[in-house]
Every structure is written in C-alpha cells, then in structure tokens.
Design a protein around this motif. Structure first.
Motif, mmCIF file in Angstrom:
data_model
loop_
_atom_site.group_PDB
_atom_site.id
_atom_site.type_symbol
_atom_site.label_atom_id
_atom_site.label_comp_id
_atom_site.label_asym_id
_atom_site.label_seq_id
_atom_site.Cartn_x
_atom_site.Cartn_y
_atom_site.Cartn_z
ATOM 1 N N GLN A 56 66.300 -45.408 2.809
ATOM 2 C CA GLN A 56 66.563 -43.576 3.445
ATOM 3 C C GLN A 56 67.651 -43.976 3.937
ATOM 4 O O GLN A 56 67.686 -42.489 4.868
ATOM 5 N N ALA A 57 67.389 -44.895 5.031
ATOM 6 C CA ALA A 57 68.190 -44.807 6.021
ATOM 7 C C ALA A 57 69.169 -45.667 6.316
ATOM 8 O O ALA A 57 70.012 -45.945 7.197
ATOM 9 N N VAL A 58 70.470 -45.753 4.644
ATOM 10 C CA VAL A 58 70.996 -46.211 4.676
ATOM 11 C C VAL A 58 72.002 -44.951 3.793
ATOM 12 O O VAL A 58 71.366 -44.457 2.888
ATOM 13 N N GLY A 59 73.012 -44.428 5.188
ATOM 14 C CA GLY A 59 74.065 -43.765 4.544
ATOM 15 C C GLY A 59 74.440 -43.053 2.888
ATOM 16 O O GLY A 59 73.830 -42.283 2.522
ATOM 17 N N LYS A 60 74.441 -44.041 2.117
ATOM 18 C CA LYS A 60 75.217 -44.733 1.412
ATOM 19 C C LYS A 60 74.112 -44.176 0.166
ATOM 20 O O LYS A 60 73.960 -43.879 -1.101
ATOM 21 N N TYR A 61 72.751 -44.751 0.786
ATOM 22 C CA TYR A 61 71.601 -43.878 -0.147
ATOM 23 C C TYR A 61 70.907 -42.600 -0.873
ATOM 24 O O TYR A 61 70.815 -41.751 -1.395
ATOM 25 N N GLY A 62 71.636 -41.543 0.215
ATOM 26 C CA GLY A 62 71.689 -40.237 0.623
ATOM 27 C C GLY A 62 70.821 -39.727 0.140
ATOM 28 O O GLY A 62 70.329 -38.448 -0.118
ATOM 29 N N SER A 63 69.679 -39.876 1.170
ATOM 30 C CA SER A 63 68.091 -39.572 1.801
ATOM 31 C C SER A 63 68.451 -38.511 2.652
ATOM 32 O O SER A 63 69.780 -37.917 2.142
ATOM 33 N N ARG A 64 67.273 -38.223 2.963
ATOM 34 C CA ARG A 64 67.230 -36.607 3.159
ATOM 35 C C ARG A 64 68.394 -37.125 5.574
ATOM 36 O O ARG A 64 68.380 -36.094 6.405
ATOM 37 N N ASP A 231 71.448 -41.742 24.240
ATOM 38 C CA ASP A 231 72.380 -40.613 23.563
ATOM 39 C C ASP A 231 72.451 -40.110 21.653
ATOM 40 O O ASP A 231 73.338 -39.109 21.698
ATOM 41 N N TYR A 232 72.899 -41.933 21.626
ATOM 42 C CA TYR A 232 72.386 -41.576 19.790
ATOM 43 C C TYR A 232 71.884 -40.327 20.170
ATOM 44 O O TYR A 232 70.400 -40.308 19.459
ATOM 45 N N LEU A 233 71.725 -39.131 19.106
ATOM 46 C CA LEU A 233 70.684 -37.913 18.489
ATOM 47 C C LEU A 233 70.009 -37.550 19.112
ATOM 48 O O LEU A 233 69.075 -36.967 18.840
ATOM 49 N N ALA A 234 70.505 -37.591 20.428
ATOM 50 C CA ALA A 234 69.755 -37.263 21.223
ATOM 51 C C ALA A 234 69.662 -35.397 21.473
ATOM 52 O O ALA A 234 68.156 -34.671 21.654
ATOM 53 N N ASP A 235 70.514 -34.603 20.964
ATOM 54 C CA ASP A 235 70.301 -33.329 20.492
ATOM 55 C C ASP A 235 70.560 -33.180 19.205
ATOM 56 O O ASP A 235 70.362 -31.739 19.017
ATOM 57 N N VAL A 236 70.170 -33.735 18.104
ATOM 58 C CA VAL A 236 70.186 -33.430 17.223
ATOM 59 C C VAL A 236 68.572 -33.713 16.621
ATOM 60 O O VAL A 236 67.211 -34.057 16.828
ATOM 61 N N GLU A 237 68.185 -32.673 15.586
ATOM 62 C CA GLU A 237 67.008 -32.571 14.758
ATOM 63 C C GLU A 237 66.819 -33.156 13.227
ATOM 64 O O GLU A 237 67.863 -32.962 12.830
ATOM 65 N N ILE A 238 65.694 -34.245 13.441
ATOM 66 C CA ILE A 238 66.201 -35.173 12.565
ATOM 67 C C ILE A 238 65.016 -34.583 11.539
ATOM 68 O O ILE A 238 64.147 -34.007 11.315
ATOM 69 N N PRO A 239 65.677 -33.981 9.702
ATOM 70 C CA PRO A 239 65.146 -33.486 9.219
ATOM 71 C C PRO A 239 63.502 -34.239 8.405
ATOM 72 O O PRO A 239 63.489 -35.534 9.621
ATOM 73 N N GLU A 240 62.899 -33.742 8.476
ATOM 74 C CA GLU A 240 61.531 -34.125 8.255
ATOM 75 C C GLU A 240 61.375 -34.312 7.387
ATOM 76 O O GLU A 240 61.736 -33.407 6.202
ATOM 77 N N PRO A 241 60.741 -34.620 6.694
ATOM 78 C CA PRO A 241 59.285 -34.447 4.943
ATOM 79 C C PRO A 241 58.468 -33.864 4.505
ATOM 80 O O PRO A 241 58.369 -33.543 5.283
ATOM 81 N N VAL A 242 58.640 -33.145 3.065
ATOM 82 C CA VAL A 242 57.655 -32.139 3.271
ATOM 83 C C VAL A 242 56.553 -31.642 3.081
ATOM 84 O O VAL A 242 55.946 -31.214 3.441
#
Length: 549
Positions: A56-64, A231-242
């Motif tokens: 789920q941390a590989v873009g091709k697999y299409g996770s959150r 700085d990578y993802l520094a200002d990004v909110e990471i999507p959370e599991p439900v």
C-alpha cells in the motif's frame, strides 16, 4: 509455448490429486495476449528487495497513500512491465521470509522458523543453482541470515540488521567471515546502491550473465531517512486508516483482544498509547501527556512521513540502478524484479510492524520488467507467495525447479499464457509467540475472496525460555511475554465485502460452507508442506481440541 504449458499442466494433474499444482478452482486468464520476442541468450536478472515496504506504500497499488506519489520510479517500471496484485508472504518476518525466498520452501522445511534462524551455504539453493546455470552471482545489502552467504560469487552484506547511517558491512575478500568487516560513511540506501553500481561496472564479465540480489535495509524501523528528504511531505496531511484511533468491536477476536477486551492493552504493539509496553508514538518521542486522539494523530503522521521518506530514498536509488544499466548497455539485457520481504502494518487496527496475517502485513509488492515482452499484460491477479520466487527466477534463467521446492514458477503469466492448475489458497504461519510485538502465534489460509486465521496462542518452544528481548520490561514486571499463553480463536474475513478486514464473520451460519471448505484445504496444505505440529505435541493438542470450535 501455449501447447508446452498445456501439456505440462495435464501431466501434473494426472500425477497427483493432492498437490498444490492442481488445487485451482478455476483457470487464471491474463488480461491480453502479448507479442513476445524470445531471445536465446540468457538474460541478466536484477532482483531488488526492500525490508517492510508494504504494497500500500507503492503508488501503483492504489491505496490511500497513492496520491502522495511515493514511488514514481517503481510505478514507471510497473507501467513498462507488469505488476502482480496478489503476492503474499508465508511467514511475515525478515529472516524466515528471506530463507523461504532462497530455498522455495516453507519455514519448517528450511528450518528457519523465527528471527534466530540461519541458512548455511549448502541451503542457499537459489544462488547455487543460478551459478550452475552459468550466472555470476552477488548479494549486496541486507542479508540477516546469520551465516556467510557463501553460495554467492560475491557479497557485501550488512552485519545483521545493519544501521541506517555509517553501516558496517561484511565483505567477501581475504578475511574470513565474520571478521571481514568494512564501514562506509553515509546513508545505507545510498551506500548499498553505490556498491551495486560499482559491482555492475567492474564485475568479471567473462561472457556470463549476472544475477544480483540488491537488498535495501529501508524502510525498516526506525525509519531513519537521508537528511535530503526532510522537506518531502513536510506540509502534507497523510491519510489515516479508518480504525487508527479505536479498534472496532467487530474486528479481531478473543485471541487478539482477550475475553471482554481484557488483553486489548497487552496484544499488538500500537501507534497510540493503547499497548502497555510498546507504543510507536512514545518510541518516536511524541509527548505522552497529550490527549489520546492528538497523541495518536501526531504519532501516525510522524511515523508515516519518516517511513515514506525512507521509501522515497529507495525509489530514487532504484532510478540510479536503472540508469546504470542503461549507461553500461545492459538495460535491454536485464530482467528487473522488485519486491519486499513482507508487508507492514501502517496503523491499520492501531497496529505497527508486520507478523500478523492481516492484509497489510502479508501483501508484498511484486513488479517485473522483462524487456523481451512487448505489449504484454500489465497486471496479474495470480495468487502467489514467496515460495514461488526461487522457482520463478530459476525458470527465467532456463533452469529446472528442484522437486523439494514447495513453490512453482509463474513465468507463463509474463507471456499472458493461461495457467489452469494454480493454487486457489495460500498458506501462512507466524511461528513466534509474543516475542517482539506481542503478536500471538497463528496460522491460516488466504484465497482471493476469504481469509481464515487460527490463533493457537502458544510458542513452539517448550519449557522455560528466559530470553525476552525487552529486558527493561522483564525487570519492571517480571513477565516473559513469550511464555504467556493467549486465548484460542478463529477469525474469518470476507475480502469481497470487507477488504479492510473490519468484520470477523467466523461463526456466522451464512459462512458455514466456506469455513468447512477452507478448513479442509488448510489441513491439506499443512500436510502437503510439512507444516503440521507432530514435532510439537503441546501445540498439536491445542489445534486438535479447537479445530471444530
């Protein structure tokens, strides 16, 4: 080619009614027929493996996490090649998984059941057979199998788990193992790639193709990334599991939570402060005085950003490897395989690490780029596990697969050929009980539609086993968690309706028929793959007593 595989499948079906090779319910059909230009010469094989890189941390697999674009290089490799959607580990922990990959065997057969296992030179089947096939072999990076990788022509491997910064390697040369050490300055992902590039450029060619196992340490905990990724993802909110903030009542069982949730703070190390011994938030320095939700939020964000920064470092270094192949004129002569030794729980069910038979822990990314295949299928949903990796690689090299390997090659899928006799269920077993992340021992079966899990709640070692890695915990409580049994229970998940495994439907009358079918297949595979407990009568007694619960 199609006739060849059809005749092979027919002969296998006639030979055995109980082998994995004829366990399929229905044929696997590729998306479209490719145009393939077969080449007579042997192809180089570059096998790239990370540690704990969840699918789920590989873009091709299409996770959150896909929208964060963590792996552009790998995604491009998949777009130009093929990715496999259903690839699963058979024992989700570093050392056993790596042993299975090299031997093609389940853990009890190769003898590596847990982290203390090792693999002798004689047991390192894959590199030995690749040498027999005429390949120059090398392994560079993480090894974690204790004994010298002597079956390889060349090695530079991390000492045990290795460190992220300024790592120490054991290097093939004049000094004997394990005194053959050398330290490099820098980040391990960069150094491992530097070493592989150097080997590729300077190797003794002598007309031989190469088989290189390039194995990163990243993104294993504690997720120490190179400073350039701060700085990578520094200002990004990471999507959370439900179910990050609260484990749902419908998920799990008494085996994972205890009767009336009495063990909810004891089992399964957490992102939050739920677990009484090991919280990832506390380990990452989050203020423990914060309210539960805020603590958990900060812990998850810090964890995922560090983890994905490690992943980004891996992806960038894979780009360097690919460019090197192009620079030295070997890209069109090289099959590239990318995978991880297992998956990783990224906060789902408020769990960290791997080990669990839950989806995120067992799901391995698997990408193959074979430059000989033109206009081939872009993906496959074949049900593969890591016993198949060695047979697959040997088949790519034109070698036959030894009879003592449990897995089989899926090379035909690259060519879009139908495979009529593939497995319909994959067996899993986590042998260790509560040793590191308080995960109860369990085994189970995954099909494309269902997952059946049996938690038997006791370790395979008998008597007093005083080693428990967390000495501070032992001194504080007097408890050796690995010696504490946990409740026995079954879990069943309908992956068609519940891909996130939030609703345990075991015992629901609507699933009685599929439960019986899965148990029959589970028993069959345990016998077929030498995964029974006849050597552990204390476990066999538990299994027999609770099989029909």
């Amino acid at each position: 080619m199609i006739l060849k595989y059809a005749l092979t499948a027919l002969s296998i079906l006639c030979l055995s009614a109980c082998s994995q090779k004829n366990a399929s319910e229905q044929p696997i059909v590729a998306e479209k027929k490719p145009q393939v230009v077969e080449q007579q010469k042997q192809m180089n094989i570059l096998y790239i493996m990370t540690d704990d890189h969840a699918a789920q941390a590989v873009g091709k697999y299409g996770s959150r996490l896909a929208k964060l674009n963590p792996t552009p290089t790998l995604d491009k490799l998949a777009d130009e090649g093929m990715y496999f959607k259903n690839v699963f580990v058979t024992n989700s922990i570093c050392t056993p998984s790596r042993a299975t990959i090299l031997t093609g065997q389940y853990s009890q057969t190769n003898g590596v059941l847990d982290l203390v296992g090792s693999l002798s030179t004689e047991q390192q089947t894959l590199p030995r057979l690749m040498s027999d096939a005429g390949y120059e072999t090398a392994v560079i990076g993480k090894w974690h199998l204790k004994k010298e990788p002597g079956a390889f022509d060349y090695y530079q491997v991390l000492k045990m788990q290795g460190t992220y910064f300024d790592p120490l390697f054991r290097v093939q040369g004049d000094k004997p193992w394990p005194k053959n050490t050398k330290t490099y300055k820098g980040h391990s992902s960069d150094i491992i790639t530097d070493l592989s590039i150097e080997w590729l450029k300077k190797r003794k060619k002598e007309g031989k193709p190469f088989f290189l196992m390039h194995q990163f340490k990243a993104p294993h905990d504690y997720f120490e990334y190179a400073p350039r990724y701060e700085d990578y993802l520094a200002d990004v909110e990471i999507p959370e599991p439900v179910d990050l903030y609260k484990q749902l009542d419908s998920q799990g069982s008494i085996a994972t939570k205890g009767v009336n949730n009495e063990l909810v703070n004891d089992l399964g190390t957490s992102i939050s402060q739920r677990h009484n011994r090991r919280s990832l938030g506390r380990d990452l320095g989050i203020d423990p005085s914060l309210p539960h939700d805020e603590f958990t939020h900060q812990a998850y964000q810090k964890f995922l950003k560090a983890y994905l920064r490690c992943v980004k470092g891996v992806d960038d270094n894979i780009a360097r490897l690919i460019q090197t192949l192009k620079d030295i004129g070997e890209y069109e002569n090289t099959i590239i395989i990318y995978t991880s030794d297992q998956g990783m729980m990224l906060g789902e069910h408020d769990l960290q690490d791997k080990r669990w038979f839950y989806e995120e822990s067992i799901h391995m990314p698997f990408i193959v780029h074979d430059p000989r295949v033109k206009n081939g299928p872009k993906s496959s949903d074949l049900l593969i596990n890591n016993t198949d990796f060695a047979p697959f690689i040997l088949d790519l090299a034109g070698q036959s697969v030894p009879d003592d390997m449990h897995g089989r090659s899926f090379k035909a899928a690259l060519y879009g050929e139908q495979i009529d006799d593939w497995r319909w269920a994959s067996y899993y077993r986590y042998w260790t009980h509560r040793q590191y992340h308080d995960v109860p021992a369990h085994f189970g079966l995954r099909t494309k539609d269902y997952k059946l899990i049996f938690f038997y709640g006791k370790g395979f070692k008998t008597g007093h086993t005083p080693f428990f890695y967390d000495r501070k915990w032992v001194e504080k409580t007097g408890k050796l968690n690995n010696e504490i049994a946990t409740p026995v229970a079954w879990e069943l998940y309908d992956l068609r309706k519940d891909p996130q495994e939030l609703n345990n439907v075991y015992g629901d009358p609507a699933y009685a028929e599929i439960t019986a079918k899965l148990k029959a297949e589970l028993k069959r595979q345990r016998n077929l793959y030498n995964e029974t407990d006849e050597n552990y009568p204390h476990l066999d007694k538990i299994i027999q007593a609770h099989w029909n619960d």
